[in-house]
Scaffold this active site. Structure first.
Site, PDB file in Angstrom:
ATOM      1  N   CYS B 100       0.712  -1.084   0.132  1.00  0.00           N
ATOM      2  CA  CYS B 100      -0.133   0.015   0.100  1.00  0.00           C
ATOM      3  C   CYS B 100       0.821   1.214   0.233  1.00  0.00           C
ATOM      4  CB  CYS B 100      -0.927   0.019   1.154  1.00  0.00           C
ATOM      5  SG  CYS B 100      -2.204   1.255   0.826  1.00  0.00           S
ATOM      6  N   ARG B 240      15.212  13.008 -33.852  1.00  0.00           N
ATOM      7  CA  ARG B 240      16.498  12.549 -34.080  1.00  0.00           C
ATOM      8  C   ARG B 240      17.121  13.318 -35.376  1.00  0.00           C
ATOM      9  NH1 ARG B 240      14.652   6.170 -33.755  1.00  0.00           N
ATOM     10  NH2 ARG B 240      14.007   6.374 -31.667  1.00  0.00           N
TER      11      ARG B 240
END
Lengths: 256, 256
Positions: B100, B240
């Protein structure tokens, strides 16, 4: 960064060299003696991480709501003080309703339970690792089309037995393992191949199954290397052509 | 995979093309009407994922403990039946104690709260994106040494304002945002640069700050593209050299 003595293999040649590996720590953010969250992270800029996490998670509306952040580098934790005390319960309520059980990380539990050594006489020639990685890379269909996913495979010495893809590195591994479980395959004498970095979480998944070797074209973290040495799991990283780095339990890989 | 019409830029040339993007869904595993976990994943091999997750998380000891897995492809969920009913409470106890609040994912909460459009007149020339990405890649020190980390940066049109690294893609982004918050920097007219894939979780972090443009050398997921179009955030992927793909709010990028 942490330095390890590792074995570099190129074809049938091997040598021992010093190599540096990225560090990974479990970092816990506490609010008033209660644990808010634990993340695996790099051990620097932890105040930035704490402030950014609280904001991007929607737990604070702005930096002024955080009164103080005290970082403890021994326990890898942060203790935070909020501007308004009443917000504490709100934050936990928020966490438990929106966050609980989502993106679960079983780091501590697994850390304690599955640290025993893997006993296995399994050995693989380095040429087989090169070949398996080539097969693995050829099969990444969704990746080749979209550039956006990770893949994982379970292999024996000769072939890939199962191959799965997912946008999550851990999910791809869980899918491969889930498939093998359904088929009642044994994990003895198998290799797990992952397209991503090898973190300690992945090591614990591998240990859970009893898989003796994990290989990747990418790097391991320092915690993964430490756990692998403790649990006698072979980590083969940076597999590129006939080159590869062995970070742990190197006797399972025969240079050839 | 989902197809989108996107804008491809190469230097000062731009064209509209069809492009396919990896799919991402929030997938919930339920045990007896209670939510066990929600993960973001690719929408295939979901039974493998469920079985593998239950096993590698230590929630079941073997596949025989799972009696049935029913996958619902409308709601993206799995309902599981366990061999022993008594194990149900044990599993939740295990989840709440060990899992949790760890590796928290605020998908649902953020999904509802921060869907409004970003209003911004910010515009950037594509040559600036190319230049920022080059600067970004030069600065990845830990990555260059270890190959094992992600990086994130906040930039204005001209320069990188903050740069952070972490083994986790999300952590690197939280660190950069946390740093900017401390400096009381405004997020107006800024770009977020990430070394990783752009998922919907990252989109929500960006939206939270009001950052109008996010750029990456890698791919977005379909959910990230959908949310970005809804929230008017510009996603620039596959940067790129002087090439890049614009997936949303393309008017902010001027080809030059």
């Amino acid at each position: 960064m942490e330095s390890f003595t590792i074995t570099k293999i190129k074809g049938n040649h091997k040598e021992r060299v010093e190599d540096i590996v990225a560090q990974e720590v479990p970092f816990t953010v506490n609010l008033g003696n209660r644990e808010l969250v634990t993340v695996l992270c790099s051990p620097f800029d932890l105040e930035d991480l704490t402030r950014g996490f609280l904001f991007t998670s929607g737990l604070v509306k702005g930096p002024d709501e955080i009164k103080k952040i005290v970082i403890d580098r021994q326990r890898w934790s942060a203790d935070i003080d909020m501007a308004e005390v009443k917000s504490e319960n709100l934050i936990f309520k928020r966490l438990y309703t929106s966050g609980c059980g989502k993106g679960v990380l079983f780091y501590n539990a697994l850390d304690i339970i599955y640290r025993s050594k893997i006993i296995s006489e399994f050995k693989v020639k380095s040429v087989r690792i090169t070949k398996l990685m080539q097969d693995f890379q050829k099969r990444s269909e969704v990746y080749l089309k979209t550039g956006g996913v990770h893949s994982a495979a379970l292999a024996d010495e000769k072939d890939i037995l199962a191959f799965r893809e997912d946008i999550g590195r851990h999910n791809a591994i869980d899918k491969v393992i889930g498939h093998a479980l359904l088929r009642k395959n044994t994990f003895k004498n198998t290799l797990l191949i992952t397209s991503g970095r090898i973190s300690s979480e992945i090591l614990f998944k591998v240990r859970r199954c009893g898989i003796p070797i994990v290989i990747s074209g990418s790097a391991p973290t320092n915690q993964a290397v430490r756990h692998a040495r403790e649990m006698n799991i072979t980590i083969v990283g940076f597999v590129r052509g006939n080159r590869m780095n062995i970070y742990s339990a190197e006797e399972r890989i025969i240079p050839e």
